[in-house]
Design a protein around this motif. Structure first.
Motif, PDB file in Angstrom:
ATOM      1  N   GLY A 270     -15.267  -2.801   7.587  1.00  0.00           N
ATOM      2  CA  GLY A 270     -14.222  -2.499   8.581  1.00  0.00           C
ATOM      3  C   GLY A 270     -12.914  -2.156   7.898  1.00  0.00           C
ATOM      4  O   GLY A 270     -12.217  -1.214   8.288  1.00  0.00           O
ATOM      5  N   LEU A 271     -12.578  -2.914   6.856  1.00  0.00           N
ATOM      6  CA  LEU A 271     -11.320  -2.638   6.158  1.00  0.00           C
ATOM      7  C   LEU A 271     -11.378  -1.284   5.459  1.00  0.00           C
ATOM      8  O   LEU A 271     -10.403  -0.532   5.478  1.00  0.00           O
ATOM      9  N   GLU A 272     -12.519  -0.968   4.869  1.00  0.00           N
ATOM     10  CA  GLU A 272     -12.597   0.331   4.193  1.00  0.00           C
ATOM     11  C   GLU A 272     -12.339   1.462   5.189  1.00  0.00           C
ATOM     12  O   GLU A 272     -11.601   2.399   4.917  1.00  0.00           O
ATOM     13  N   GLU A 273     -12.911   1.310   6.387  1.00  0.00           N
ATOM     14  CA  GLU A 273     -12.763   2.377   7.379  1.00  0.00           C
ATOM     15  C   GLU A 273     -11.325   2.476   7.888  1.00  0.00           C
ATOM     16  O   GLU A 273     -10.836   3.550   8.164  1.00  0.00           O
ATOM     17  N   TYR A 274     -10.651   1.325   8.027  1.00  0.00           N
ATOM     18  CA  TYR A 274      -9.310   1.317   8.634  1.00  0.00           C
ATOM     19  C   TYR A 274      -8.188   1.193   7.605  1.00  0.00           C
ATOM     20  O   TYR A 274      -7.029   1.072   7.979  1.00  0.00           O
ATOM     21  N   ALA A 275      -8.519   1.257   6.311  1.00  0.00           N
ATOM     22  CA  ALA A 275      -7.530   1.000   5.254  1.00  0.00           C
ATOM     23  C   ALA A 275      -6.284   1.873   5.407  1.00  0.00           C
ATOM     24  O   ALA A 275      -5.160   1.412   5.181  1.00  0.00           O
ATOM     25  N   GLY A 276      -6.453   3.117   5.821  1.00  0.00           N
ATOM     26  CA  GLY A 276      -5.314   4.035   5.926  1.00  0.00           C
ATOM     27  C   GLY A 276      -4.350   3.667   7.036  1.00  0.00           C
ATOM     28  O   GLY A 276      -3.210   4.148   7.059  1.00  0.00           O
ATOM     29  N   ARG A 277      -4.795   2.844   7.983  1.00  0.00           N
ATOM     30  CA  ARG A 277      -3.948   2.525   9.145  1.00  0.00           C
ATOM     31  C   ARG A 277      -3.309   1.153   9.069  1.00  0.00           C
ATOM     32  O   ARG A 277      -2.618   0.740   9.987  1.00  0.00           O
ATOM     33  N   VAL A 278      -3.580   0.409   7.983  1.00  0.00           N
ATOM     34  CA  VAL A 278      -3.072  -0.971   7.913  1.00  0.00           C
ATOM     35  C   VAL A 278      -2.315  -1.195   6.603  1.00  0.00           C
ATOM     36  O   VAL A 278      -2.408  -0.393   5.673  1.00  0.00           O
ATOM     37  N   GLN A 279      -1.553  -2.280   6.548  1.00  0.00           N
ATOM     38  CA  GLN A 279      -0.971  -2.727   5.294  1.00  0.00           C
ATOM     39  C   GLN A 279      -1.926  -3.764   4.712  1.00  0.00           C
ATOM     40  O   GLN A 279      -2.276  -4.731   5.395  1.00  0.00           O
ATOM     41  N   ILE A 280      -2.312  -3.542   3.464  1.00  0.00           N
ATOM     42  CA  ILE A 280      -3.164  -4.532   2.804  1.00  0.00           C
ATOM     43  C   ILE A 280      -2.248  -5.432   1.981  1.00  0.00           C
ATOM     44  O   ILE A 280      -1.505  -4.961   1.131  1.00  0.00           O
ATOM     45  N   LEU A 281      -2.288  -6.721   2.318  1.00  0.00           N
ATOM     46  CA  LEU A 281      -1.406  -7.691   1.677  1.00  0.00           C
ATOM     47  C   LEU A 281      -2.242  -8.615   0.802  1.00  0.00           C
ATOM     48  O   LEU A 281      -3.087  -9.354   1.321  1.00  0.00           O
ATOM     49  N   ASP A 282      -2.029  -8.562  -0.494  1.00  0.00           N
ATOM     50  CA  ASP A 282      -2.763  -9.438  -1.411  1.00  0.00           C
ATOM     51  C   ASP A 282      -1.893 -10.661  -1.686  1.00  0.00           C
ATOM     52  O   ASP A 282      -0.745 -10.523  -2.119  1.00  0.00           O
ATOM     53  N   VAL A 283      -2.409 -11.853  -1.420  1.00  0.00           N
ATOM     54  CA  VAL A 283      -1.580 -13.067  -1.538  1.00  0.00           C
ATOM     55  C   VAL A 283      -1.984 -13.928  -2.736  1.00  0.00           C
ATOM     56  O   VAL A 283      -1.633 -15.104  -2.814  1.00  0.00           O
ATOM     57  N   ARG A 284      -2.713 -13.337  -3.694  1.00  0.00           N
ATOM     58  CA  ARG A 284      -3.050 -14.093  -4.906  1.00  0.00           C
ATOM     59  C   ARG A 284      -1.843 -14.150  -5.842  1.00  0.00           C
ATOM     60  O   ARG A 284      -0.793 -13.558  -5.579  1.00  0.00           O
ATOM     61  N   GLU A 285      -2.002 -14.831  -6.959  1.00  0.00           N
ATOM     62  CA  GLU A 285      -0.955 -14.863  -7.987  1.00  0.00           C
ATOM     63  C   GLU A 285      -1.017 -13.557  -8.774  1.00  0.00           C
ATOM     64  O   GLU A 285      -2.042 -12.870  -8.794  1.00  0.00           O
ATOM     65  N   THR A 286       0.113 -13.224  -9.427  1.00  0.00           N
ATOM     66  CA  THR A 286       0.206 -11.940 -10.140  1.00  0.00           C
ATOM     67  C   THR A 286      -0.914 -11.761 -11.169  1.00  0.00           C
ATOM     68  O   THR A 286      -1.511 -10.681 -11.255  1.00  0.00           O
ATOM     69  N   ASP A 287      -1.230 -12.840 -11.903  1.00  0.00           N
ATOM     70  CA  ASP A 287      -2.261 -12.674 -12.937  1.00  0.00           C
ATOM     71  C   ASP A 287      -3.653 -12.466 -12.332  1.00  0.00           C
ATOM     72  O   ASP A 287      -4.529 -11.875 -12.958  1.00  0.00           O
ATOM     73  N   GLU A 288      -3.837 -12.922 -11.125  1.00  0.00           N
ATOM     74  CA  GLU A 288      -5.120 -12.641 -10.459  1.00  0.00           C
ATOM     75  C   GLU A 288      -5.158 -11.179  -9.991  1.00  0.00           C
ATOM     76  O   GLU A 288      -6.183 -10.510 -10.079  1.00  0.00           O
ATOM     77  N   PHE A 289      -4.016 -10.713  -9.478  1.00  0.00           N
ATOM     78  CA  PHE A 289      -3.911  -9.345  -8.955  1.00  0.00           C
ATOM     79  C   PHE A 289      -4.246  -8.339 -10.061  1.00  0.00           C
ATOM     80  O   PHE A 289      -4.912  -7.332  -9.834  1.00  0.00           O
ATOM     81  N   THR A 290      -3.770  -8.659 -11.273  1.00  0.00           N
ATOM     82  CA  THR A 290      -4.001  -7.743 -12.397  1.00  0.00           C
ATOM     83  C   THR A 290      -5.209  -8.185 -13.229  1.00  0.00           C
ATOM     84  O   THR A 290      -5.507  -7.580 -14.249  1.00  0.00           O
ATOM     85  N   GLY A 291      -5.889  -9.230 -12.795  1.00  0.00           N
ATOM     86  CA  GLY A 291      -6.995  -9.816 -13.566  1.00  0.00           C
ATOM     87  C   GLY A 291      -8.320  -9.116 -13.320  1.00  0.00           C
ATOM     88  O   GLY A 291      -8.374  -8.014 -12.755  1.00  0.00           O
ATOM     89  N   PRO A 292      -9.424  -9.796 -13.728  1.00  0.00           N
ATOM     90  CA  PRO A 292     -10.745  -9.161 -13.750  1.00  0.00           C
ATOM     91  C   PRO A 292     -11.287  -8.707 -12.389  1.00  0.00           C
ATOM     92  O   PRO A 292     -12.071  -7.764 -12.338  1.00  0.00           O
ATOM     93  N   LEU A 293     -10.878  -9.361 -11.305  1.00  0.00           N
ATOM     94  CA  LEU A 293     -11.410  -8.926  -9.996  1.00  0.00           C
ATOM     95  C   LEU A 293     -10.750  -7.636  -9.517  1.00  0.00           C
ATOM     96  O   LEU A 293     -11.246  -6.977  -8.614  1.00  0.00           O
ATOM     97  N   GLY A 294      -9.588  -7.297 -10.118  1.00  0.00           N
ATOM     98  CA  GLY A 294      -8.862  -6.109  -9.668  1.00  0.00           C
ATOM     99  C   GLY A 294      -8.275  -6.333  -8.286  1.00  0.00           C
ATOM    100  O   GLY A 294      -8.231  -7.459  -7.767  1.00  0.00           O
ATOM    101  N   HIS A 295      -7.781  -5.242  -7.669  1.00  0.00           N
ATOM    102  CA  HIS A 295      -7.239  -5.340  -6.316  1.00  0.00           C
ATOM    103  C   HIS A 295      -7.568  -4.069  -5.539  1.00  0.00           C
ATOM    104  O   HIS A 295      -7.999  -3.071  -6.117  1.00  0.00           O
TER     105      HIS A 295
END
Ligand SMILES: N[C@@H](CCC(=O)N[C@@H](CS)C(=O)NCC(=O)O)C(=O)O
Ligand SMILES: [Fe+2]
Length: 367
Positions: A270-295
């Motif tokens: 659902g998110l992939e389909e609607y990604a262009g119409r929403v704000q995606i807010l990542d609430v992890r810590e900075t090192d997680e955001f840039t870490g192995p799981l990516g964002h």
């Protein structure tokens, strides 16, 4: 296996009961409350059950039934007692009727007194009975309106409920002190209105002096419940819309699912389909955001601990999907944003772990 849940509506102190047969994947709900339909439907879905019917113990005076909304949502059949006078039911119940759900059954006993159409539902093995507002825990329903009749209630309790096995557990439609269950043996002995050697004249004297204020919602609830909870708006095309959205008006900005935990969820597809119409807010810590799981591409990073003070950085007029590693911190992010006044909110179910496991693309991260 029998599935059994006791659910509570704090506004009216009403208990709703979910009974299901897990092998058959079928459930019934006794006394659903209009405002709790979304919650109840979420639980039924999470337990992997299909709602086959809603059953009323009586035409309630203090809350509106969720029967019609649930029928509209799930296709459940509405069952009420024939003697209650409600219109719009799929099945009208009388004494000794049997309601099957999977391999299990509920038996109908007429227990008039609180209203003339009150019934008690007894589980097939007589281990549990749902007494509505006839017998309450160490009490009883009132008998001063809706054709209430203390003598009829006395007979109902003595002949229908106290005739059940001693160990049969009793679950009422209300409790105003937070008590949850009782049994035939203890009520026979300790019910201060109906137990022991109390005679019908004693009971009538007690009931005629209860001096209770009428339920606040009486004028709204009774007419609505005589339509099995069908909103009036359905009947009168062109009438003004109600002041508040009915609880089945789900958000339309993306395909969302309400969880029993109380959070709107979106799945990765659902998110992939609607990604262009929403704000995606990542609430992890900075090192997680840039870490192995990516964002996720385009995601804005605000760690959960900073969200309350930095929510002003988010656009107020675009839906927000919160994301974290596994979907738990982001659920809390939706709570924080709701408190900050945002309304179109959802949690990415399963977080980045599920997003990646299902093969959706990320920026950064390791393969
Ligand atoms: N204060 C409650 C009153 C609720 C009430 O009257 N409940 C009925 C059942 S529909 C009853 O029998 N109450 C018994 C009692 O309060 O002892 C309201 O406004 O809704
Ligand atoms: Fe009632």
């Amino acid at each position: 296996m029998l599935i059994f849940r006791q659910l509570f509506d704090p506004q009216s102190s009403t208990y709703t009961y979910l009974l299901g047969d897990s092998a058959a994947g079928v459930a019934v709900l006794i006394d659903p409350v209009f405002e709790q339909v979304r919650r109840d439907a979420a639980l039924i879905g999470e337990l992997g059950l299909k709602l086959s019917a809603t059953l009323e113990t009586h035409v309630h005076a203090d809350h509106v039934t969720g029967a019609s909304l649930l029928k509209r949502r799930t296709g459940s059949r509405i069952m009420v007692s024939a003697a209650g006078g409600a219109e719009g039911a799929d099945r009208k119940l009388v004494q000794d009727d049997v309601i099957a759900f999977g391999q299990r059954r509920l038996l109908v006993r007429a227990t008039p007194g609180h209203t003339s159409g009150c019934v008690t539902y007894v589980l097939d093995d007589s281990s549990i009975a749902f007494t509505g507002d006839c017998l309450l825990i160490r009490g009883s329903g009132r008998t001063d309106f809706q054709d209430g009749d203390p003598a009829a209630m006395f007979r109902s309790v003595r002949e229908q409920i106290f005739a059940l096995p001693d160990q049969c557990l009793l679950y009422p439609a209300h409790d105003y002190r937070g008590l949850t269950a009782t049994s035939v043996a203890e009520e026979r002995r300790y019910n201060p209105r109906l137990g022991g050697d109390i005679a019908v004249g004693d009971f009538t004297g007690y009931m005629n002096n209860l001096r209770l204020a009428h339920p606040k919602l009486l004028e709204v609830a009774v007419p609505a419940n005589l339509r099995c909870g069908r909103p009036e708006i359905d009947q009168e095309p062109g009438a003004d819309p109600p002041d508040t959205d009915p609880p089945d008006t789900d958000p339309q900005w993306a395909p969302l699912r309400y969880s029993f935990a109380g959070v709107w969820e979106i799945d990765p597809h659902g998110l992939e389909e609607y990604a262009g119409r929403v704000q995606i807010l990542d609430v992890r810590e900075t090192d997680e955001f840039t870490g192995p799981l990516g964002h996720i591409e385009g995601a804005v990073l605000i760690p959960l601990g900073q969200l309350a003070e930095r929510s002003g950085e988010l656009a107020p007029d675009r839906p927000i999907v919160a994301v974290c590693r596994a979907g738990s911190r982001s659920a809390q992010a939706t709570v924080i944003l709701q408190q900050a006044g945002f309304t179109e909110l959802a949690n990415l179910n399963g977080g980045m772990l599920r997003w990646r496991a299902e093969g959706y693309p990320v920026e950064g991260g390791s393969a």
